[in-house]
Design a protein around this motif. Sequence first.
Motif, PDB file in Angstrom:
ATOM      1  N   ASP A   1      -2.657  -7.306   5.915  1.00  0.00           N
ATOM      2  CA  ASP A   1      -2.361  -5.878   6.123  1.00  0.00           C
ATOM      3  C   ASP A   1      -2.410  -5.065   4.817  1.00  0.00           C
ATOM      4  O   ASP A   1      -1.964  -3.921   4.803  1.00  0.00           O
ATOM      5  CB  ASP A   1      -0.975  -5.700   6.764  1.00  0.00           C
ATOM      6  N   ASN A   2      -2.947  -5.670   3.741  1.00  0.00           N
ATOM      7  CA  ASN A   2      -2.998  -4.959   2.440  1.00  0.00           C
ATOM      8  C   ASN A   2      -1.678  -4.281   2.125  1.00  0.00           C
ATOM      9  O   ASN A   2      -1.610  -3.085   1.804  1.00  0.00           O
ATOM     10  CB  ASN A   2      -4.102  -3.900   2.442  1.00  0.00           C
ATOM     11  N   VAL A   3      -0.608  -5.032   2.232  1.00  0.00           N
ATOM     12  CA  VAL A   3       0.733  -4.441   2.143  1.00  0.00           C
ATOM     13  C   VAL A   3       0.968  -3.768   0.789  1.00  0.00           C
ATOM     14  O   VAL A   3       1.581  -2.695   0.723  1.00  0.00           O
ATOM     15  CB  VAL A   3       1.808  -5.519   2.444  1.00  0.00           C
ATOM     16  N   LEU A   4       0.447  -4.357  -0.286  1.00  0.00           N
ATOM     17  CA  LEU A   4       0.724  -3.756  -1.599  1.00  0.00           C
ATOM     18  C   LEU A   4       0.096  -2.363  -1.727  1.00  0.00           C
ATOM     19  O   LEU A   4       0.636  -1.497  -2.411  1.00  0.00           O
ATOM     20  CB  LEU A   4       0.268  -4.676  -2.738  1.00  0.00           C
ATOM     21  N   GLU A   5      -1.026  -2.154  -1.019  1.00  0.00           N
ATOM     22  CA  GLU A   5      -1.607  -0.797  -1.018  1.00  0.00           C
ATOM     23  C   GLU A   5      -0.656   0.181  -0.330  1.00  0.00           C
ATOM     24  O   GLU A   5      -0.520   1.336  -0.717  1.00  0.00           O
ATOM     25  CB  GLU A   5      -2.954  -0.779  -0.294  1.00  0.00           C
ATOM     26  N   LYS A   6       0.023  -0.326   0.707  1.00  0.00           N
ATOM     27  CA  LYS A   6       0.980   0.544   1.425  1.00  0.00           C
ATOM     28  C   LYS A   6       2.191   0.834   0.543  1.00  0.00           C
ATOM     29  O   LYS A   6       2.756   1.925   0.591  1.00  0.00           O
ATOM     30  CB  LYS A   6       1.389  -0.108   2.734  1.00  0.00           C
ATOM     31  N   VAL A   7       2.570  -0.147  -0.286  1.00  0.00           N
ATOM     32  CA  VAL A   7       3.706   0.094  -1.194  1.00  0.00           C
ATOM     33  C   VAL A   7       3.334   1.209  -2.187  1.00  0.00           C
ATOM     34  O   VAL A   7       4.168   2.041  -2.536  1.00  0.00           O
ATOM     35  CB  VAL A   7       4.139  -1.206  -1.924  1.00  0.00           C
ATOM     36  N   ALA A   8       2.065   1.230  -2.608  1.00  0.00           N
ATOM     37  CA  ALA A   8       1.629   2.286  -3.539  1.00  0.00           C
ATOM     38  C   ALA A   8       1.769   3.669  -2.879  1.00  0.00           C
ATOM     39  O   ALA A   8       2.210   4.636  -3.512  1.00  0.00           O
ATOM     40  CB  ALA A   8       0.194   2.039  -3.986  1.00  0.00           C
ATOM     41  N   LEU A   9       1.401   3.771  -1.585  1.00  0.00           N
ATOM     42  CA  LEU A   9       1.557   5.054  -0.873  1.00  0.00           C
ATOM     43  C   LEU A   9       3.030   5.406  -0.720  1.00  0.00           C
ATOM     44  O   LEU A   9       3.442   6.562  -0.861  1.00  0.00           O
ATOM     45  CB  LEU A   9       0.908   4.970   0.518  1.00  0.00           C
ATOM     46  N   LEU A  10       3.826   4.361  -0.442  1.00  0.00           N
ATOM     47  CA  LEU A  10       5.274   4.566  -0.292  1.00  0.00           C
ATOM     48  C   LEU A  10       5.861   5.107  -1.596  1.00  0.00           C
ATOM     49  O   LEU A  10       6.670   6.041  -1.589  1.00  0.00           O
ATOM     50  CB  LEU A  10       5.919   3.221   0.100  1.00  0.00           C
ATOM     51  N   GLU A  11       5.423   4.535  -2.718  1.00  0.00           N
ATOM     52  CA  GLU A  11       5.933   4.995  -4.026  1.00  0.00           C
ATOM     53  C   GLU A  11       5.649   6.480  -4.210  1.00  0.00           C
ATOM     54  O   GLU A  11       6.504   7.234  -4.675  1.00  0.00           O
ATOM     55  CB  GLU A  11       5.286   4.185  -5.163  1.00  0.00           C
ATOM     56  N   LYS A  12       4.452   6.899  -3.792  1.00  0.00           N
ATOM     57  CA  LYS A  12       4.098   8.320  -3.952  1.00  0.00           C
ATOM     58  C   LYS A  12       5.023   9.189  -3.096  1.00  0.00           C
ATOM     59  O   LYS A  12       5.536  10.204  -3.559  1.00  0.00           O
ATOM     60  CB  LYS A  12       2.624   8.515  -3.560  1.00  0.00           C
ATOM     61  N   TYR A  13       5.240   8.748  -1.846  1.00  0.00           N
ATOM     62  CA  TYR A  13       6.140   9.515  -0.971  1.00  0.00           C
ATOM     63  C   TYR A  13       7.527   9.626  -1.630  1.00  0.00           C
ATOM     64  O   TYR A  13       8.119  10.706  -1.690  1.00  0.00           O
ATOM     65  CB  TYR A  13       6.273   8.817   0.402  1.00  0.00           C
ATOM     66  N   LEU A  14       8.035   8.485  -2.123  1.00  0.00           N
ATOM     67  CA  LEU A  14       9.400   8.453  -2.670  1.00  0.00           C
ATOM     68  C   LEU A  14       9.509   9.366  -3.891  1.00  0.00           C
ATOM     69  O   LEU A  14      10.490  10.099  -4.048  1.00  0.00           O
ATOM     70  CB  LEU A  14       9.795   7.013  -3.034  1.00  0.00           C
ATOM     71  N   LYS A  15       8.474   9.351  -4.742  1.00  0.00           N
ATOM     72  CA  LYS A  15       8.512  10.200  -5.942  1.00  0.00           C
ATOM     73  C   LYS A  15       8.574  11.676  -5.546  1.00  0.00           C
ATOM     74  O   LYS A  15       9.346  12.446  -6.113  1.00  0.00           O
ATOM     75  CB  LYS A  15       7.274   9.943  -6.816  1.00  0.00           C
ATOM     76  N   ASP A  16       7.737  12.063  -4.564  1.00  0.00           N
ATOM     77  CA  ASP A  16       7.726  13.464  -4.127  1.00  0.00           C
ATOM     78  C   ASP A  16       9.077  13.854  -3.528  1.00  0.00           C
ATOM     79  O   ASP A  16       9.612  14.935  -3.816  1.00  0.00           O
ATOM     80  CB  ASP A  16       6.620  13.699  -3.074  1.00  0.00           C
TER      81      ASP A  16
END
Length: 428
Positions: A322-337
């Motif tokens: 599921d390419n989970v680490l790519e999803k963590v990168a998107l999650l990080e962006k959401y959290l920062k915003d």
Amino acid sequence: MIWYPFTNQEDAPPPIHIERGNAEFVFDKNGKRYIDAISSWWTMVHGHNHPHIKDKIIAQLNLLDHVMLADFTHTPAAELAEKLIAVNNGYFKKVFYSDNGSTAVEVMLKLAVQYWHNIGQKDKNIFIKFDTAYHGDTIGSMSVAASSIFTQPFTPLLFETKTFFYPRQGEDEANGINEKILEDIELYLKENHRRIAGIVLEPLVAAAGGMVFGAQTALKRIYSLSRKYDVLLLFDEVFTGMGRTGKMFAYQKVDVFPDIIALSKGLTGGVLPLAATLVTERIHKAFISKDPSKTFYHGHTMTGNPLASSAALASLEIFEKDNVLEKVALLEKYLKDALQNLQTKYPSKITNTRALGSVAAFDLLRSEGKTGYVFSQTQSIKAKAVEAGIILRPLGNVIYVTPPYLIQDSSLDKIFSVIDYIVETYES
Ligand SMILES: Cc1ncc(COP(=O)(O)O)c(C=O)c1O
């Protein structure tokens, strides 16, 4: 009757009775839905009741439930060891199993001390630790933790260590504080390295200590000091491992190379208890001997349990497929915003917003003259969140989220609207 962990026996509110879980949600007996914003103590990396993990456990249960791991072996534990070595790019060579984060750390400490013992340096048995550290609740893991209300009654039982300030990300990097900490560490190592077994730390995030973010530059320096003075570098990746900081392991983010790492929590996707302590060839070689006194006499009854190992294998498969680490990168962006919005909206109420991978945190500010930890406020924040259907568990004045990696944006929106309300109604 249950004696609940970390729970005051006089005035704790009654626990919420959870009946079922699905993805980022759990549901109580009355059907009320809660978003598990902290992944049930940072374990459920893929969310609750993930079908692939369930299927793998059931398939394994139809074959073999348990067999002891000394004199016997089985496919899930063997395959998992190979996979764990592979996701570490072959850097570690052996996997020692146990059952939880505390035991993974105990094993790490004992292996370090016996490593030096086996190679004839028996005086090397003191550990360097940090003031924000939490490594579990056994005597050994408490010994290498910060002194706190958790450890105080046991102080007479804890072994000798040397504490330094944890070099933090941010201002401390710029204003010379980290430099001073590193100089102090070097000075201490220069004088005492013949007695130091290793440096124990949580790389990048000191979790239970308040989601304190560590400076990457300082971590690199600590690594080089460990090589210069020949002391082992021991990373507790019980929290940071399994993708939490955006790479599979925090050490990979900084490009430093610990001698031993401890893993647990997300290892099985949070579904079953399992831990692993991984060592390099250098460490393992010191135990290869016909001399029985060089054997590592340590093991737990349920070590490398087949069902737990299958759950861990399934979890690693999900990461890949599921390419989970790519999803963590998107999650990080959401959290920062989301943190940026909060900071802009409440500049006098919150500070030190920080996000890395799937971890987001900020500190609630106290009014002028007020300091310290306010237990009743933490309880009221938890209660407000639960009332609104969100599971939060602040650490003193630190509010954080560590959601399952595949959490939907609509759930994140809900979490941050509740946090907004909590900050708005917080009386500093
Ligand atoms: C970094 C770290 N190490 C060790 C532990 C202890 O793990 P366990 O509770 O599974 O014993 C924890 C638990 O929170 C942790 O955060």
